[in-house]
Write a protein that holds these residues in place. Structure first.
Motif, short mmCIF file in Angstrom:
data_model
loop_
_atom_site.label_atom_id
_atom_site.label_comp_id
_atom_site.label_asym_id
_atom_site.label_seq_id
_atom_site.Cartn_x
_atom_site.Cartn_y
_atom_site.Cartn_z
N TYR A 37 0.85 -1.19 0.00
CA TYR A 37 0.00 0.00 0.00
C TYR A 37 0.88 1.24 0.00
O TYR A 37 1.72 1.42 0.91
N CYS A 38 0.71 2.09 -0.99
CA CYS A 38 1.39 3.38 -1.03
C CYS A 38 0.35 4.42 -0.64
O CYS A 38 -0.56 4.72 -1.42
N ASP A 39 0.50 4.94 0.57
CA ASP A 39 -0.54 5.81 1.11
C ASP A 39 -0.05 7.25 1.18
O ASP A 39 0.58 7.67 2.14
N SER A 40 -0.33 7.99 0.13
CA SER A 40 0.01 9.41 0.07
C SER A 40 -0.91 10.05 -0.95
O SER A 40 -1.08 9.53 -2.05
N ALA A 91 -3.36 4.63 -2.34
CA ALA A 91 -4.51 5.22 -1.66
C ALA A 91 -4.56 6.71 -1.95
O ALA A 91 -3.58 7.42 -1.72
N GLU A 144 -9.80 5.55 1.79
CA GLU A 144 -8.93 4.46 1.33
C GLU A 144 -7.78 4.24 2.30
O GLU A 144 -7.34 3.11 2.53
N SER A 145 -7.28 5.33 2.86
CA SER A 145 -6.19 5.23 3.84
C SER A 145 -6.66 4.48 5.09
O SER A 145 -5.94 3.62 5.61
N ILE A 176 -6.71 0.69 4.95
CA ILE A 176 -5.44 -0.02 5.08
C ILE A 176 -5.26 -0.54 6.50
O ILE A 176 -4.81 -1.67 6.72
N ILE A 194 3.37 -1.17 4.06
CA ILE A 194 2.76 0.15 3.96
C ILE A 194 3.86 1.18 3.77
O ILE A 194 4.75 1.31 4.62
N SER A 242 4.41 5.19 3.29
CA SER A 242 3.64 6.41 3.44
C SER A 242 4.56 7.56 3.87
O SER A 242 5.67 7.35 4.37
N ARG A 302 0.02 10.92 6.62
CA ARG A 302 -0.71 9.72 7.00
C ARG A 302 0.14 8.66 7.69
O ARG A 302 -0.39 7.76 8.35
N HIS A 314 -0.67 5.28 10.59
CA HIS A 314 -0.24 3.88 10.48
C HIS A 314 0.69 3.50 11.63
O HIS A 314 0.59 2.39 12.18
#
Length: 480
Positions: free
Chosen positions: A291-294, A334, A339-340, A343, A352, A354, A363, A367
């Motif tokens: 998951y790339c959360d940015s 995300a 969506e974040s 996760i 993850i 981020s 974010r 996490h």
């Protein structure tokens, strides 16, 4: 006498701002004034508070900004400068402008999010908590950017010209060569070189995933050198980090945990996900959901794939083989807050990635607050952690860290891979400095913690015999 004034990145690694004043007038109102970089302070509270302070001269009296690259500690104060009345041009390379177009609005958005969170939960001593600037203000400042190609000489006044040369730090990153003539330089011309951040060696085994192939440009000539010193007191490991990374992923998954990777959303994230893809495809690492959360991850990938003109051969081969990360099965980018949040609902092993890379916002804090207390998980640092940042606290072995006003225990495994750094270390800096065609009259070290700058000064004095000084915050250095 014209002077340089160090308004940031002096005594610390963040907040790069260097004012060139050609008037020689302390008021700065009778001559041309240029700001090289306009970065945001991060880390210790005493530095962060300086983001809220005015510059020693009115912003409207600065004629232009010359930007070395698109990291927040070099560009992140631009919206604030414009908010205070600056209306000049901001000169940068095309890739840097593209990256600033996503980094600065994202910075404003995150600050608004953080201020709103603190106001909802009353976790700030300020009532109300306010953002340094907003997303709308960040978007508005983009109108002042003007592209300049590498090597193009730009004449800004009869006495002042500059050109960009390759720094090889990130996409679009440059050093700034400035030439002063006429009254500004006395009887002869004066050449200044501002390094911004200096990129690493080209060896893909010890600096894997390096995107930019060209630079740092060798054979420089400078009368005054203003140089970064981030890694002035250490050396990067010289072993290939990929086997260790694969082992960390495997062991984390075997104990039912997840890996959380704080990473700068621009370039560092792209480099890392390509490496994950390669390790999984080759069977060296288990296939886990990534998951790339940015909020800016998708746009960052698009810009990354657009600027092929700076790619190393290895980067070109990886993109040719695997295509865009946005289309890879098992890799999720995300975009929205919803969506974040999903996760963190995942209870199975995953990876993850981020931002922010030093856990100063963004974010990644959500996490980590969820997963730091669980010893099954692993937190992996792949970038420099400035003292005073949450990332530094976690990396240094602390038992807990404060996030969103709450004390979060640190029970997860904490690991570091220094090979991912985009900063040249001391041997690499010396290798580059040995290519200079002349000995600068003076070198000012900036963008380093005191120990790093002091050790690099001593090393350069001993190895090169140069006149090296450590820049002090607010110091005015005359250009003789």
């Amino acid at each position: 006498m014209p002077y340089i004034q160090f308004l940031g990145a002096a005594g610390t690694v963040t907040g790069s701002k260097h004012l060139i004043n050609l008037s020689g007038d302390a008021s700065g109102r009778n001559g041309f004034q240029v700001l090289v970089d306009c970065g945001m302070f991060q880390g210790k509270k005493e530095w962060r508070e300086r983001n809220w302070q005015d510059l020693p001269i009115p912003a409207r009296e600065i004629d232009c900004v010359i930007l070395t690259h698109a990291h927040l500690d070099h560009c992140g104060w631009i919206p604030r400068l414009v908010k205070q009345g600056f209306r000049g041009q901001i000169y940068a390379t095309t890739a840097t402008i593209d990256l600033c177009g996503i980094i600065l609005p994202d910075s404003g958005h995150l600050q608004e999010e953080d201020a709103a969170f603190h106001n909802r939960h009353q976790t700030s001593r300020h009532d109300p908590a306010l953002p340094l600037y907003t997303e709308e203000e960040s978007l508005s400042c983009l109108q002042y950017f003007k592209p300049v190609a590498f090597g193009e000489v730009k004449q800004l006044s009869p006495e002042f010209s500059f050109r960009f040369v390759h720094a090889a730090h990130i996409l679009g990153s440059s050093m700034v060569e400035i030439t002063l003539t006429g009254k500004a330089a006395g009887a002869r011309s004066t050449r200044m070189l501002f390094t911004g951040d200096i990129g690493r060696v080209h060896d893909q085994h010890i600096a894997p995933g390096k995107v930019v192939y060209s630079g740092p440009q060798s054979g420089e000539t400078a009368d005054v050198l203003v140089m970064e010193s981030t890694y002035g007191n250490r050396q990067h490991p010289t072993d290939d980090p990929r086997p260790k990374l694969a082992g960390l992923i495997r062991k984390t998954a075997e104990r039912g945990g997840s890996m959380i990777v704080p990473a700068f959303a621009v370039e560092r994230t792209q480099k890392f996900v390509f490496m994950l893809k390669e390790l999984m495809e080759s069977g060296q690492a288990p296939r886990l959901p990534v998951y790339c959360d940015s909020p800016m991850a998708i746009k960052a990938v698009e810009i990354f794939l657009k600027h092929t003109e700076e790619y190393s051969d290895v980067t070109k081969q990886l993109i040719a083989r695997y295509g865009s990360p946005l289309t890879w099965p098992g890799f999720t980018f995300a975009q929205t807050a919803e969506e974040s949040k999903k996760i963190n609902e995942n209870k199975f092993p995953c990876i993850i990635v981020s931002s922010s890379g030093m856990v100063t916002g963004g974010r990644i804090q959500h996490h980590l607050s969820q997963r730091l207390p669980d010893p099954k998980n692993t937190v992996l640092f792949i970038g420099f952690q400035a003292p005073g940042t949450r990332g530094f606290t976690i990396k240094s072995g602390a038992g807990a860290v404060k996030m969103y006003g709450q004390i979060v225990p640190i029970r997860a495994q904490v690991a570091t891979l220094e090979q991912f750094s985009d900063h040249a270390d001391t041997p690499e800096l010396l290798e580059w400095l040995h290519t200079f065609q002349n000995q600068p009259g003076v070198t000012y070290l900036v963008h380093g913690e005191p120990d790093a700058s002091s050790q690099l000064r001593d090393t350069m004095t001993k190895e090169l015999g140069w006149n090296v000084q450590i820049a002090q915050w607010m110091q005015k250095a005359e250009l003789k």
